[in-house]
Design a protein around this motif. Structure first.
Motif, PDB file in Angstrom:
ATOM      1  N   ALA A 218      47.896  65.189 -59.397  1.00  0.00           N
ATOM      2  CA  ALA A 218      48.485  64.739 -58.129  1.00  0.00           C
ATOM      3  C   ALA A 218      47.612  63.669 -57.478  1.00  0.00           C
ATOM      4  O   ALA A 218      48.109  62.635 -57.010  1.00  0.00           O
ATOM      5  CB  ALA A 218      48.671  65.929 -57.184  1.00  0.00           C
ATOM      6  N   LEU A 219      46.309  63.889 -57.485  1.00  0.00           N
ATOM      7  CA  LEU A 219      45.386  62.932 -56.874  1.00  0.00           C
ATOM      8  C   LEU A 219      45.313  61.616 -57.649  1.00  0.00           C
ATOM      9  O   LEU A 219      44.889  60.597 -57.102  1.00  0.00           O
ATOM     10  CB  LEU A 219      43.990  63.544 -56.770  1.00  0.00           C
ATOM     11  CG  LEU A 219      43.792  64.575 -55.666  1.00  0.00           C
ATOM     12  CD1 LEU A 219      42.468  65.309 -55.854  1.00  0.00           C
ATOM     13  CD2 LEU A 219      43.849  63.917 -54.288  1.00  0.00           C
ATOM     14  N   SER A 220      45.720  61.633 -58.922  1.00  0.00           N
ATOM     15  CA  SER A 220      45.674  60.407 -59.725  1.00  0.00           C
ATOM     16  C   SER A 220      46.876  59.503 -59.471  1.00  0.00           C
ATOM     17  O   SER A 220      46.953  58.415 -60.039  1.00  0.00           O
ATOM     18  CB  SER A 220      45.608  60.763 -61.221  1.00  0.00           C
ATOM     19  OG  SER A 220      46.872  61.197 -61.715  1.00  0.00           O
ATOM     20  N   GLN A 221      47.796  59.934 -58.620  1.00  0.00           N
ATOM     21  CA  GLN A 221      48.962  59.130 -58.280  1.00  0.00           C
ATOM     22  C   GLN A 221      48.593  58.122 -57.191  1.00  0.00           C
ATOM     23  O   GLN A 221      48.004  58.482 -56.169  1.00  0.00           O
ATOM     24  CB  GLN A 221      50.113  60.020 -57.803  1.00  0.00           C
ATOM     25  CG  GLN A 221      50.556  61.069 -58.808  1.00  0.00           C
ATOM     26  CD  GLN A 221      51.235  60.460 -60.024  1.00  0.00           C
ATOM     27  OE1 GLN A 221      51.735  59.345 -59.982  1.00  0.00           O
ATOM     28  NE2 GLN A 221      51.241  61.200 -61.117  1.00  0.00           N
ATOM     29  N   GLY A 222      48.981  56.877 -57.406  1.00  0.00           N
ATOM     30  CA  GLY A 222      48.638  55.830 -56.453  1.00  0.00           C
ATOM     31  C   GLY A 222      49.176  56.071 -55.062  1.00  0.00           C
ATOM     32  O   GLY A 222      48.544  55.703 -54.061  1.00  0.00           O
ATOM     33  N   ASP A 223      50.354  56.703 -54.952  1.00  0.00           N
ATOM     34  CA  ASP A 223      50.945  56.963 -53.637  1.00  0.00           C
ATOM     35  C   ASP A 223      50.022  57.827 -52.779  1.00  0.00           C
ATOM     36  O   ASP A 223      49.750  57.510 -51.611  1.00  0.00           O
ATOM     37  CB  ASP A 223      52.296  57.665 -53.796  1.00  0.00           C
ATOM     38  CG  ASP A 223      53.348  56.764 -54.414  1.00  0.00           C
ATOM     39  OD1 ASP A 223      53.211  55.539 -54.303  1.00  0.00           O
ATOM     40  OD2 ASP A 223      54.312  57.295 -55.005  1.00  0.00           O
ATOM     41  N   LEU A 224      49.559  58.939 -53.355  1.00  0.00           N
ATOM     42  CA  LEU A 224      48.701  59.847 -52.598  1.00  0.00           C
ATOM     43  C   LEU A 224      47.359  59.192 -52.293  1.00  0.00           C
ATOM     44  O   LEU A 224      46.859  59.252 -51.164  1.00  0.00           O
ATOM     45  CB  LEU A 224      48.498  61.151 -53.381  1.00  0.00           C
ATOM     46  CG  LEU A 224      47.544  62.181 -52.769  1.00  0.00           C
ATOM     47  CD1 LEU A 224      47.938  62.529 -51.336  1.00  0.00           C
ATOM     48  CD2 LEU A 224      47.503  63.442 -53.630  1.00  0.00           C
TER      49      LEU A 224
END
Length: 268
Positions: A218-224
Motif C-alpha cells: 500500500a505504501l509503495s503506491q504513488g497516490d498514498l
C-alpha cells in the motif's frame, strides 16, 4: 510549470527502497509468453519505466543486451545497485517518449506496472520507432489489491477509494499527476495503426507475504506516498486505521499471496 512527465516521475522519488523491497518481481509466465511470441532470443530488450530494476534484472540471462529506461534518479540508483556486476544490463535516464535509442534496434520492449504513467499518444510511436519488424511490446500490470486475506483486501479497497477522492478534491494535490486508464491499454495499441496483432493475456503469480509486506505494498503506491509527503493529515489518519485493520486481520503469520496480472502485448 512542471510538465506531466516530470510530475509523474517525481511521485516515485524518495521511496525506492520500500518499492524495491515489497513489489513483486517479473513473473516467469510473462517472460515465457513473450519469448514464445518473439520466437528467438532477444538481441536487445528495453524495459521502459523500469523503476528499481525488478523487471529489468529478470531478463539478464534471456537477452544479449538489456536496457532499463527510467526518468527517476532515485529509482535508477537502486536499479544500478541491484544489477551491479551484470554486464548485459545498462540503464539510461530518459522518458518513455524520448528514449534516445536507435531506430529499429530493439526486439522486445516491456513496461512493468508503468505504462499507465505514460502518454500513449507519445509513447506508442516511440516504442514503434525503436522496435524491429516482428518485435514485441508488452505492458503488464497487477490488479490491486493482491489476493491473500479478504478483510485486509477490503480495508485496502476502502483506503484507496477515499485517497483517490481526497486527491481529486484537495487543493494541495489537484493536478499534480496524470495517469491513463489501464483498461484502455489494449484499445490504444489496437487503434495506434502500429501493430499487426494485439491481445490481452491473464495469469497470476503466487508468493508468500505477511502483514508487513501487505502494508508495504500500500505504501509503495504513488497516490498514498504523494498525499503523505504533501502533509495531508487526513491521509495519515486513514492509513493508521488501515494499518490497524490489516494487522488484526493477518496477524503475524505468513500466507500465500497471489498477484493477478493483465498483460497487453502487441507485435509490430
Amino acid at each position: 510549470m512542471m510538465d506531466k512527465a516530470h510530475q509523474n516521475a517525481n511521485r516515485f522519488s524518495n521511496f525506492a527502497g520500500l518499492y524495491d523491497r515489497v513489489r513483486p518481481a517479473l513473473p516467469p509466465d510473462a517472460r515465457a509468453i513473450l519469448l514464445q511470441y518473439l520466437g528467438h532470443r532477444p538481441t536487445t530488450l528495453v524495459d521502459i519505466g523500469c523503476g528499481t530494476g525488478l523487471s529489468t534484472a529478470a531478463w539478464a540471462d534471456y537477452a544479449d543486451a538489456v536496457v532499463g529506461v527510467e526518468p527517476s534518479a532515485d529509482m535508477l540508483a537502486r536499479a544500478r545497485a541491484r544489477t551491479a556486476g551484470q554486464p548485459s544490463i545498462r540503464f539510461v535516464q530518459a522518458y518513455s517518449d524520448a528514449t534516445g535509442l536507435p531506430d529499429e534496434s530493439v526486439d522486445l520492449v516491456t513496461c512493468s506496472q508503468s505504462f499507465h504513467w505514460m502518454n500513449p499518444e507519445k509513447t506508442i510511436p516511440e516504442i514503434a520507432r525503436i522496435l524491429k519488424t516482428d518485435g514485441v511490446f508488452a505492458a503488464f500490470d497487477c490488479d490491486w489489491p493482491p489476493v491473500c486475506n479478504w478483510k485486509a483486501e477490503q480495508a485496502y479497497e476502502k483506503l484507496f477509494f477515499f485517497l483517490h477522492r481526497m486527491q481529486a478534491e484537495n487543493p494541495k494535490t489537484q493536478g499534480h499527476y496524470t495517469h491513463w486508464d489501464k483498461s484502455k491499454h489494449l484499445e490504444n495499441l489496437q487503434n495506434s495503426g502500429t501493430f499487426r496483432y494485439a491481445r490481452e493475456v491473464l495469469f497470476s503469480q503466487t508468493e508468500e507475504t505477511d502483514a508487513e509486506r501487505f502494508l508495504g505494498l500500500a505504501l509503495s503506491q504513488g497516490d498514498l506516498q504523494h498525499l503523505l509527503e504533501t502533509g495531508v493529515e487526513e491521509a495519515r489518519t486513514l492509513y493508521t486505521a488501515f494499518e490497524e485493520k490489516v494487522r488484526t486481520a493477518m496477524g503475524k503469520k505468513r500466507v500465500a499471496i497471489r498477484f493477478c496480472y493483465r498483460m497487453r502485448l502487441a507485435v509490430k
